[in-house]
Structure formats: structure tokens, C-alpha cells
Design an enzyme around this catalytic site. Structure first.
Site, PDB file in Angstrom:
ATOM      1  N   GLU A  52     -21.001  -3.807 -18.597  1.00  0.00           N
ATOM      2  CA  GLU A  52     -20.781  -2.394 -18.269  1.00  0.00           C
ATOM      3  C   GLU A  52     -19.398  -2.239 -17.625  1.00  0.00           C
ATOM      4  OE1 GLU A  52     -23.583  -0.971 -15.446  1.00  0.00           O
ATOM      5  OE2 GLU A  52     -22.714   1.035 -15.340  1.00  0.00           O
ATOM      6  N   ARG A  98     -29.634 -12.738  -9.575  1.00  0.00           N
ATOM      7  CA  ARG A  98     -30.995 -12.337  -9.193  1.00  0.00           C
ATOM      8  C   ARG A  98     -32.010 -12.702 -10.268  1.00  0.00           C
ATOM      9  NH1 ARG A  98     -27.374  -9.185  -6.816  1.00  0.00           N
ATOM     10  NH2 ARG A  98     -26.955  -8.350  -8.885  1.00  0.00           N
TER      11      ARG A  98
HETATM   12  C1  PRP Z   1     -25.921  -7.284 -13.363  1.00  0.00           C
HETATM   13  C2  PRP Z   1     -27.404  -7.492 -13.518  1.00  0.00           C
HETATM   14  C3  PRP Z   1     -27.557  -8.017 -14.908  1.00  0.00           C
HETATM   15  C4  PRP Z   1     -26.417  -7.340 -15.646  1.00  0.00           C
HETATM   16  C5  PRP Z   1     -26.931  -6.232 -16.507  1.00  0.00           C
HETATM   17  O1  PRP Z   1     -25.345  -8.515 -13.060  1.00  0.00           O
HETATM   18  O2  PRP Z   1     -27.875  -8.403 -12.550  1.00  0.00           O
HETATM   19  O3  PRP Z   1     -27.406  -9.431 -14.970  1.00  0.00           O
HETATM   20  O4  PRP Z   1     -25.522  -6.827 -14.649  1.00  0.00           O
HETATM   21  O5  PRP Z   1     -25.888  -5.595 -17.201  1.00  0.00           O
HETATM   22  P1  PRP Z   1     -25.813  -5.495 -18.779  1.00  0.00           P
HETATM   23  O6  PRP Z   1     -27.177  -5.193 -19.304  1.00  0.00           O
HETATM   24  O7  PRP Z   1     -24.873  -4.343 -19.003  1.00  0.00           O
HETATM   25  O8  PRP Z   1     -25.276  -6.768 -19.288  1.00  0.00           O
HETATM   26  P2  PRP Z   1     -23.965  -8.686 -12.292  1.00  0.00           P
HETATM   27  O9  PRP Z   1     -22.865  -8.762 -13.274  1.00  0.00           O
HETATM   28  O10 PRP Z   1     -23.853  -7.616 -11.260  1.00  0.00           O
HETATM   29  O11 PRP Z   1     -24.081 -10.136 -11.657  1.00  0.00           O
HETATM   30  P3  PRP Z   1     -24.974 -10.689 -10.437  1.00  0.00           P
HETATM   31  O12 PRP Z   1     -26.407 -10.648 -10.890  1.00  0.00           O
HETATM   32  O13 PRP Z   1     -24.497 -12.091 -10.269  1.00  0.00           O
HETATM   33  O14 PRP Z   1     -24.702  -9.809  -9.253  1.00  0.00           O
END
Ligand code: PRP
Length: 174
Positions: free
Chosen positions: A99, A62
Site C-alpha cells: 500500500e 504480527r
Molecule cells: C502490514 C500488515 C500486513 C500488510 C498488509 O504490514 O501487517 O502484513 O501490511 O498490506 P497489504 O495487504 O497491502 O500487503 P507492515 O508492512 O506494516 O509490516 P509489519 O507487520 O512488520 O508492521
């Protein structure tokens, strides 16, 4: 005080319990991006007080959408920082802790140039691991990270503290 559009945008953030793992409350901004006024209000909110920059780094997935909008609104270029295995030519690779688990981000070759001022953009700041990894990629390419901008900060997860002196612009806090 939030404008009407920002207030509606906040209401459009979807909370999904137990995704992608039990115990994690996932915040999905997809409905915000699908709404024209909410989308625009969030994009302008993300650049309200950021330092001058030459290039946006948007984090998959995103962060691609928000990063491209931020870059277009500000007249800069944009680079997509990607999950592993997607890029044909990788300039730099960083492993980091998320996380929920571990992850890797890669920077495409021939994008970030030495000396450029980079703004790192993502949808959510949680532990901060993702934006720190993206920042490290920019630095390895010789750029200067001048700020981080996210739509939503999850303040309990300590991302802001881990960014230390990096200027952070957030639109919503939860
Ligand atoms: C989520 C979000 C951030 C990240 C934040 O991504 O979109 O990129 O986690 O987490 P952090 O601050 O603990 O690093 P996700 O891993 O869900 O991937 P996606 O955006 O591809 O769904």
C-alpha cells in the site's frame, strides 16, 4: 453476531492516522493480542472455516504472533516469512508492491516441504500484496496454498479481489 470477547477485540484495534506515511490509517492489533480473551477469540475466529492444512506461514511481524497461535491451536508447525536481510539461509525471495511502497519477503530454508497444505496468516489484509507474496513463496517451495486467514480485512483496498479463488477467512472487516 459477535461474541462478547470478539466485540471487545474489535474495540481494541488501534487506529493510527498518518502511519507509516501521511494519508495512511494504520490498524494496530497489538492491544488485541495483549488481552487474553480477545486474543483467544481472534485466534479461534481465524480458523473457524479454513480448509485442512499441514503448516502455517506467518508474515512478519504480527503475523508471527497470530500464526504461531493458530498453528499451536491446530497442532501444526509454523514458518516465519521474513523481511529481507534477517535470515541466514534463504530458500526463496519475492519482491512485491505494498500500500505504501515496495517490499521483499523471504522464506527460510528447510521449512516448507513439497506437497504440504499451507495456510497463510497475517494480521491485516490491505492490498493483498503481502499474502500473495507469502503464497508465492510457499508455491515455489512446492507446497499448495489452501487458504489465507487474517484478523482484519480492509475491504476498500481490494485484497480479497486480488486473492481470486484462494479461500479467505477474516475475523473483522473495516
Ligand atoms: C502490514 C500488515 C500486513 C500488510 C498488509 O504490514 O501487517 O502484513 O501490511 O498490506 P497489504 O495487504 O497491502 O500487503 P507492515 O508492512 O506494516 O509490516 P509489519 O507487520 O512488520 O508492521
Amino acid at each position: 453476531e459477535l461474541s462478547g470477547d470478539l466485540e471487545r477485540a474489535r474495540g481494541l484495534i488501534r487506529e493510527v492516522p498518518d502511519f507509516p506515511e501521511p494519508g495512511v490509517l494504520f490498524r494496530d492489533i497489538s492491544p488485541v493480542l495483549a488481552d487474553p480473551e480477545a486474543f483467544r477469540a481472534v485466534v479461534y475466529g481465524m480458523v473457524r472455516q479454513v480448509p485442512e492444512f499441514d503448516l502455517v506461514l506467518g508474515v512478519e511481524a504480527r503475523g508471527f504472533l497470530l500464526g504461531a497461535a493458530v498453528a499451536y491451536a491446530c497442532g501444526t508447525g509454523v514458518v516465519g516469512v521474513r523481511k529481507p536481510g534477517k535470515l541466514p539461509v534463504v530458500a526463496h525471495r519475492v519482491d512485491y508492491t505494498l500500500e505504501y511502497g515496495t517490499a521483499t519477503l523471504e522464506l527460510p530454508e528447510d521449512t516448507v516441504r513439497p506437497g504440504q497444505r499451507v495456510l497463510v496468516v497475517d494480521d491485516v489484509l490491505a492490498t493483498g500484496g503481502t499474502v500473495l507474496a507469502a503464497s508465492e513463496l510457499a508455491r515455489r517451495a512446492g507446497a499448495q496454498v489452501v487458504g489465507v486467514s487474517v484478523a482484519l480485512e480492509l475491504s476498500a483496498l481490494g485484497g480479497r479481489e486480488r486473492l481470486t479463488d484462494l479461500p479467505l477467512q477474516v475475523v473483522f472487516t473495516a
